[in-house]
Design an enzyme around this catalytic site. Structure first.
Site, PDB file in Angstrom:
ATOM      1  N   GLU A  25       0.836  -1.207   0.000  1.00 38.74           N
ATOM      2  CA  GLU A  25       0.000   0.000   0.000  1.00 38.74           C
ATOM      3  C   GLU A  25       0.870   1.255   0.000  1.00 38.74           C
ATOM      4  O   GLU A  25       1.998   1.229   0.503  1.00 38.74           O
ATOM      5  CB  GLU A  25      -0.921  -0.013   1.227  1.00 38.74           C
ATOM      6  CG  GLU A  25      -0.165  -0.073   2.551  1.00 38.74           C
ATOM      7  CD  GLU A  25      -0.619   0.971   3.542  1.00 38.74           C
ATOM      8  OE1 GLU A  25      -1.095   2.030   3.127  1.00 38.74           O
ATOM      9  OE2 GLU A  25      -0.455   0.715   4.741  1.00 38.74           O
ATOM     10  N   ALA A 138     -12.361   1.435   7.079  1.00 36.41           N
ATOM     11  CA  ALA A 138     -12.878   0.633   5.964  1.00 36.41           C
ATOM     12  C   ALA A 138     -12.004  -0.589   5.708  1.00 36.41           C
ATOM     13  O   ALA A 138     -12.430  -1.521   5.021  1.00 36.41           O
ATOM     14  CB  ALA A 138     -12.954   1.495   4.700  1.00 36.41           C
ATOM     15  N   ASP A 139     -10.792  -0.595   6.268  1.00 38.93           N
ATOM     16  CA  ASP A 139      -9.928  -1.779   6.125  1.00 38.93           C
ATOM     17  C   ASP A 139     -10.662  -3.032   6.596  1.00 38.93           C
ATOM     18  O   ASP A 139     -10.555  -4.100   5.980  1.00 38.93           O
ATOM     19  CB  ASP A 139      -8.653  -1.635   6.973  1.00 38.93           C
ATOM     20  CG  ASP A 139      -7.676  -0.604   6.424  1.00 38.93           C
ATOM     21  OD1 ASP A 139      -7.922  -0.070   5.326  1.00 38.93           O
ATOM     22  OD2 ASP A 139      -6.663  -0.341   7.106  1.00 38.93           O
ATOM     23  N   LYS A 156      -3.305  -0.693  14.146  1.00 36.88           N
ATOM     24  CA  LYS A 156      -2.480   0.441  14.559  1.00 36.88           C
ATOM     25  C   LYS A 156      -2.745   0.825  16.004  1.00 36.88           C
ATOM     26  O   LYS A 156      -3.865   0.708  16.496  1.00 36.88           O
ATOM     27  CB  LYS A 156      -2.757   1.629  13.648  1.00 36.88           C
ATOM     28  CG  LYS A 156      -1.917   1.540  12.392  1.00 36.88           C
ATOM     29  CD  LYS A 156      -2.146   2.719  11.515  1.00 36.88           C
ATOM     30  CE  LYS A 156      -3.561   2.692  11.023  1.00 36.88           C
ATOM     31  NZ  LYS A 156      -3.702   3.209   9.679  1.00 36.88           N
TER      32      LYS A 156
HETATM   33  N1  PSU Z   1       0.011   1.454   8.505  1.00 35.84           N
HETATM   34  C1  PSU Z   1       0.962   2.324   8.893  1.00 35.84           C
HETATM   35  N2  PSU Z   1       0.750   3.656   8.594  1.00 35.84           N
HETATM   36  C2  PSU Z   1      -0.346   4.084   7.869  1.00 35.84           C
HETATM   37  C3  PSU Z   1      -1.339   3.145   7.453  1.00 35.84           C
HETATM   38  C4  PSU Z   1      -1.081   1.848   7.805  1.00 35.84           C
HETATM   39  O1  PSU Z   1       1.970   1.931   9.515  1.00 35.84           O
HETATM   40  O2  PSU Z   1      -0.463   5.263   7.589  1.00 35.84           O
HETATM   41  C5  PSU Z   1      -2.541   3.563   6.623  1.00 35.84           C
HETATM   42  C6  PSU Z   1      -2.979   2.362   5.810  1.00 35.84           C
HETATM   43  O3  PSU Z   1      -3.071   2.785   4.472  1.00 35.84           O
HETATM   44  C7  PSU Z   1      -4.324   1.985   6.367  1.00 35.84           C
HETATM   45  C8  PSU Z   1      -4.871   3.348   6.697  1.00 35.84           C
HETATM   46  O4  PSU Z   1      -5.113   1.275   5.453  1.00 35.84           O
HETATM   47  O5  PSU Z   1      -3.734   3.953   7.329  1.00 35.84           O
HETATM   48  C9  PSU Z   1      -6.108   3.283   7.560  1.00 35.84           C
HETATM   49  O6  PSU Z   1      -6.666   4.537   7.624  1.00 35.84           O
HETATM   50  P1  PSU Z   1      -8.109   4.759   8.306  1.00 35.84           P
HETATM   51  O7  PSU Z   1      -7.885   4.482   9.765  1.00 35.84           O
HETATM   52  O8  PSU Z   1      -8.459   6.188   8.009  1.00 35.84           O
HETATM   53  O9  PSU Z   1      -9.030   3.779   7.659  1.00 35.84           O
END
Ligand code: PSU
Ligand code: MN
Length: 301
Positions: A25, A138-139, A156
């Site tokens: 990604e 949305a993941d 995370k």
């Molecule tokens: N993992 C990391 N740093 C990031 C992300 C993942 O170490 O920035 C990103 C990925 O692209 C993940 C996204 O899919 O953050 C999720 O964002 P949100 O919580 O807005 O769905």
């Protein structure tokens, strides 16, 4: 495949010859890490994938196409500050139609990978259920409906791990620990969540991925590998820094897709950059593990 999908020659021939490929990604580069460390991370991750025996396939939106297999110059363009929009799976049609640059999150990357026939995806941490339950990445929903295997270091550290684990169960997403019996938690080695399934080797993980495929299970498998002990952070320290960052995000009214990048940057600042070093280390480790799993999966056919 033609139309809006654009594969690099290297990725295309690897797929045709059924060699191992790992999709990567790019939102982590464009929104998750500061320049110039993001490009260092990209280089380290690309090398880690090659070391493990697979071909790296960076995914992004560019010039009206969904590109799988970005070159070095394309990665540089994407990694420039504020150059690319954050593109989740739902944003893909708008991003392609706009003709601009888009960096794909896990959800968009997993979907694109599946469309072109790549089974293994690597990232640092997946999104999850944020404290308060109103903001859910949305993941999680994409993992529930798109097949493949996503290698990560757990959700995370900015999400609620217990609520995220519950949601993963509810959505029917198989979570497998890599050499661990509790849920890895990104910067922290483990969250207070016991895992039922565990593998010890890339080959074992590949057998789970192959069984998923043979059964026709439509959800992805989430393989979670804990951050290296030497780089791992203290759970209490991360939680305290995060509380302050959450409060700051609330005060500034940072919400929606901007919230995750904001919290990650704030965390790095409040931990004197240690969360950034930890993030870089786990990204590289995940890329290498994903590659070894993809290589093992390729030999299983
Ligand atoms: N993992 C990391 N740093 C990031 C992300 C993942 O170490 O920035 C990103 C990925 O692209 C993940 C996204 O899919 O953050 C999720 O964002 P949100 O919580 O807005 O769905
Ligand atoms: Mn969100």
């Amino acid at each position: 495949m033609t139309g809006p999908f654009r594969l690099s020659d290297e990725v295309r021939s690897a797929l045709e010859e059924r060699r191992a490929v790992v999709a990567l990604e790019t939102s982590v580069l464009a929104q998750g890490l500061p320049a110039p460390r993001n490009l260092e991370a990209a280089a380290a991750m690309g090398l880690a994938v090659r070391r493990g025996g697979a071909v790296p396939a960076w995914v992004a939106v560019e010039d009206g196409a969904l590109v799988v297999g970005l070159g070095e110059e394309e990665l540089e363009r994407l990694a420039a500050p504020d150059a690319a929009a954050k593109v989740a799976r739902r944003d893909l049609p708008a991003a392609v139609a706009s003709g601009g640059l888009g960096a794909t999150t896990v959800s968009a990357t997993l979907w694109a990978a599946h469309r072109v026939g790549i089974e293994v995806v690597a990232t640092g941490g997946i999104g999850g259920v944020h404290p308060g339950d109103a903001d859910v990445s949305a993941d999680l929903f994409e993992l529930a409906r798109t097949p493949g295997l996503v290698v990560c270091a757990g959700p995370k550290s900015i999400v609620d791990p217990v609520a995220t684990a519950e949601r993963l169960e509810e959505l029917g997403i198989l979570v497998v620990g890599y050499r661990c019996r509790r849920l890895p938690f990104f910067l922290v080695r483990e969250a207070p969540v016991d895992l039922e399934h565990r593998v010890e080797t890339p080959e074992e993980a590949a057998r789970v991925a192959a069984a998923r495929r043979e059964l026709g299970v439509g959800a992805a498998v989430l393989l979670c590998s804990p951050i290296d002990e030497a780089r791992a952070m203290d759970a209490g320290e991360v939680a305290a820094a995060l509380r302050a960052c959450e409060a700051e995000a609330d005060r500034l009214g940072v919400s929606g897709k901007a919230r995750t990048p904001f919290l990650l940057a704030c965390l790095a600042e409040r931990t004197d950059g240690r969360s950034l070093e930890a993030n870089l280390a786990l990204l590289e480790a995940d890329a290498e593990l994903a590659s070894r799993v993809a290589a093992a999966l390729a030999t299983l056919g």
